[in-house]
Design an enzyme around this catalytic site. Structure first.
Site, PDB file in Angstrom:
ATOM      1  N   HIS A   1      79.978  26.491  29.668  1.00 37.62           N
ATOM      2  CA  HIS A   1      80.139  27.226  28.416  1.00 37.62           C
ATOM      3  C   HIS A   1      79.733  26.357  27.233  1.00 37.62           C
ATOM      4  O   HIS A   1      80.133  25.187  27.156  1.00 37.62           O
ATOM      5  CB  HIS A   1      81.598  27.655  28.228  1.00 37.62           C
ATOM      6  CG  HIS A   1      82.041  28.725  29.172  1.00 37.62           C
ATOM      7  ND1 HIS A   1      83.366  28.959  29.491  1.00 37.62           N
ATOM      8  CD2 HIS A   1      81.325  29.652  29.866  1.00 37.62           C
ATOM      9  CE1 HIS A   1      83.440  29.966  30.332  1.00 37.62           C
ATOM     10  NE2 HIS A   1      82.225  30.409  30.576  1.00 37.62           N
TER      11      HIS A   1
ATOM     12  N   TYR B   1      90.431  32.531  29.876  1.00 36.48           N
ATOM     13  CA  TYR B   1      91.245  32.124  31.021  1.00 36.48           C
ATOM     14  C   TYR B   1      92.590  31.547  30.566  1.00 36.48           C
ATOM     15  O   TYR B   1      93.619  31.767  31.201  1.00 36.48           O
ATOM     16  CB  TYR B   1      90.478  31.103  31.873  1.00 36.48           C
ATOM     17  CG  TYR B   1      89.140  31.616  32.344  1.00 36.48           C
ATOM     18  CD1 TYR B   1      89.061  32.638  33.289  1.00 36.48           C
ATOM     19  CD2 TYR B   1      87.950  31.110  31.830  1.00 36.48           C
ATOM     20  CE1 TYR B   1      87.836  33.134  33.716  1.00 36.48           C
ATOM     21  CE2 TYR B   1      86.722  31.594  32.245  1.00 36.48           C
ATOM     22  CZ  TYR B   1      86.666  32.607  33.190  1.00 36.48           C
ATOM     23  OH  TYR B   1      85.448  33.096  33.599  1.00 36.48           O
TER      24      TYR B   1
ATOM     25  N   HIS C   1      80.792  37.928  40.577  1.00 35.57           N
ATOM     26  CA  HIS C   1      81.349  37.217  39.410  1.00 35.57           C
ATOM     27  C   HIS C   1      82.860  37.033  39.516  1.00 35.57           C
ATOM     28  O   HIS C   1      83.428  36.164  38.850  1.00 35.57           O
ATOM     29  CB  HIS C   1      81.003  37.970  38.124  1.00 35.57           C
ATOM     30  CG  HIS C   1      80.893  37.084  36.922  1.00 35.57           C
ATOM     31  ND1 HIS C   1      79.856  36.188  36.732  1.00 35.57           N
ATOM     32  CD2 HIS C   1      81.695  36.934  35.835  1.00 35.57           C
ATOM     33  CE1 HIS C   1      80.025  35.541  35.604  1.00 35.57           C
ATOM     34  NE2 HIS C   1      81.135  35.970  35.034  1.00 35.57           N
TER      35      HIS C   1
ATOM     36  N   ARG D   1      77.409  30.933  38.613  1.00 35.99           N
ATOM     37  CA  ARG D   1      76.944  32.295  38.397  1.00 35.99           C
ATOM     38  C   ARG D   1      76.040  32.677  39.560  1.00 35.99           C
ATOM     39  O   ARG D   1      75.479  31.821  40.243  1.00 35.99           O
ATOM     40  CB  ARG D   1      76.190  32.404  37.073  1.00 35.99           C
ATOM     41  CG  ARG D   1      77.032  32.032  35.852  1.00 35.99           C
ATOM     42  CD  ARG D   1      76.199  32.117  34.571  1.00 35.99           C
ATOM     43  NE  ARG D   1      76.992  31.786  33.386  1.00 35.99           N
ATOM     44  CZ  ARG D   1      77.044  30.586  32.822  1.00 35.99           C
ATOM     45  NH1 ARG D   1      76.356  29.576  33.342  1.00 35.99           N
ATOM     46  NH2 ARG D   1      77.790  30.369  31.755  1.00 35.99           N
TER      47      ARG D   1
ATOM     48  N   LYS E   1      70.298  31.672  32.585  1.00 33.03           N
ATOM     49  CA  LYS E   1      70.466  32.750  31.615  1.00 33.03           C
ATOM     50  C   LYS E   1      69.559  32.530  30.412  1.00 33.03           C
ATOM     51  O   LYS E   1      69.269  31.391  30.033  1.00 33.03           O
ATOM     52  CB  LYS E   1      71.925  32.825  31.149  1.00 33.03           C
ATOM     53  CG  LYS E   1      72.886  33.309  32.231  1.00 33.03           C
ATOM     54  CD  LYS E   1      72.728  34.797  32.447  1.00 33.03           C
ATOM     55  CE  LYS E   1      73.766  35.307  33.442  1.00 33.03           C
ATOM     56  NZ  LYS E   1      73.623  36.749  33.674  1.00 33.03           N
TER      57      LYS E   1
ATOM     58  N   ARG F   1      83.678  33.525  40.357  1.00 27.63           N
ATOM     59  CA  ARG F   1      83.617  32.582  39.228  1.00 27.63           C
ATOM     60  C   ARG F   1      84.918  32.632  38.432  1.00 27.63           C
ATOM     61  O   ARG F   1      85.481  31.587  38.077  1.00 27.63           O
ATOM     62  CB  ARG F   1      82.424  32.929  38.341  1.00 27.63           C
ATOM     63  CG  ARG F   1      82.284  32.075  37.078  1.00 27.63           C
ATOM     64  CD  ARG F   1      80.954  32.402  36.403  1.00 27.63           C
ATOM     65  NE  ARG F   1      80.878  31.890  35.043  1.00 27.63           N
ATOM     66  CZ  ARG F   1      80.489  30.670  34.700  1.00 27.63           C
ATOM     67  NH1 ARG F   1      80.185  29.795  35.660  1.00 27.63           N
ATOM     68  NH2 ARG F   1      80.416  30.300  33.446  1.00 27.63           N
TER      69      ARG F   1
END
Length: 389
Positions: A208, A217, A182, A77, A107, A185
């Protein structure tokens, strides 16, 4: 296409000795991406030749180019990449010193799928060519090991990228999706999936917490069946074969499973064993108890130990079942096929083996994946002088 800027050629490395990236069908990948781009919930990403051209033509400053090369090669990120210091990067020469980048999630907690704040994850560097470029970059531009590699703001990074895209457009290159930090990524994730990485390994590399975040994805990858008819499925069978399956006397559903014998050598040994020791086809091959089997195995382990062989785990009959599962996974068997072979009703029972396989990227960087291609090859694929990409 113009030649490489001189600033880039200063530290560029030519061909890499070990690249295991499969040849990706660019036309098919482009068709899948175009289909995905029309669906708002699907991630917007670039393909390898597009990023190759963007990096080569869009950036004349090595430090700017290396930032985007890094997030393309690690899936970091924006905040994670900006927080990096040289001590977060290991560019070992060869095994056992694997190359990786330690990324810290910055985050805030509370959003679904996000790991806790300040969680560290190690992302292997799959492309040896990039590893060499990154090592040279650190040696050239980073005097202090504990200071940020790129001491700039988010807005500065976005300005760098906007200028690069503008430069590409001035040379006739058009991108069919908006390009943001992004985007790199998303492109990292899709590139690894196209190269065959395990979904659970990808989940870990992306940081994640919830697999649903990785699922987006896989949903894109599933579009390939719509574009190319990837799956050839039989919807009819021989009438006699069907009748034989339905005849009375067949065991209830889910009580019998057929396991192929994959090893021809074992098949021959088993055939000889049956011919030699089994006179009756309907009697048990080994008419003994569970305890007898355990005693056989304990005696075998003891015999090995008397000859200097030591096992690092307790060996039980069930160890062979676990070993069968892991061996098949390491040989590339599909997880759902393994579930069927093991007789699992719930996929969660098979999941434990996939979790072990996901650790392999940490240990050795199993996947040697190219994250950059020859610039002229990329240009030929994109035909940038005549087409939008």
């Amino acid at each position: 296409m113009s030649s490489h800027p001189s600033e880039i050629s200063q530290i560029s490395h030519s061909t890499v000795c070990r690249i295991a990236t499969p040849r990706i069908d660019f036309e098919l990948a482009l068709a899948v991406r175009q289909l995905a781009s029309r669906q708002a919930e699907k991630p917007k990403y670039l393909l390898e030749p597009e990023i190759t051209v963007l990096l080569a033509q869009g950036f004349t400053d090595l430090r700017k180019r290396m930032f985007f090369d890094l997030i393309w090669n690690t899936g970091a990120r924006l905040s994670e990449a900006l927080a990096l210091i040289p001590d977060d990067i290991r560019t070992g020469e060869r095994w056992p010193s694997r190359s990786f980048v330690s990324l810290m999630t910055l985050k805030q907690q509370g959003r679904p799928g996000r790991p806790p704040k300040d969680t560290l994850r190690d992302v292997p560097l799959f492309d040896e060519g990039f590893t060499l470029r990154l090592r040279d970059h650190l040696d050239t531009f980073c005097k202090f090991r504990t200071k940020r590699i790129w001491p700039v703001t988010d807005d500065t990074i976005r300005n760098w990228l906007r200028d690069a895209v503008t430069r590409c457009e001035s040379e006739g290159v058009r991108f069919s999706i908006p390009v943001t930090p992004h985007t790199f990524r998303h492109s990292f994730a899709m590139h690894l999936l196209c190269c065959g990485i395990e979904p659970l390994t990808l989940k870990k590399l992306l940081g994640h917490r919830d697999f649903k975040s990785t699922q987006i994805y896989l949903d894109v990858l599933a579009l390939e069946a719509e574009v190319n008819g990837r799956y050839a499925v039989r919807f009819g069978m021989d009438r006699e074969e069907a009748a034989a399956l339905l005849r009375p006397g067949r065991p209830p559903k889910d009580t019998l499973r057929d396991v192929p014998l994959f090893d021809e050598g074992f098949t021959l040994r088993l055939r000889d064993h049956l011919d030699t020791f089994c006179k009756f086809r309907t009697k048990r091959i080994w008419p003994v108890t569970d305890d007898t089997i355990r005693n056989w195995l304990r005696d075998a382990v003891t015999r090995c130990e008397s000859e200097g062989v030591r096992f690092s785990i307790p060996v039980t009959p069930h160890t062979f079942r676990h070993s069968f599962a892991m061996h098949l996974l390491c040989c590339g068997i599909e997880p759902l096929t393994l579930k069927k072979l093991l007789g699992h009703r719930d996929f969660k029972s098979t999941q434990i083996y996939l979790d072990v396989l996901a650790l392999e990227a940490e240990v050795n960087g199993r996947y040697a994946v190219r994250f950059g291609m020859d610039r002229e090859e990329a240009a030929a694929l994109l035909n940038t002088k005549n087409n939008h990409v």
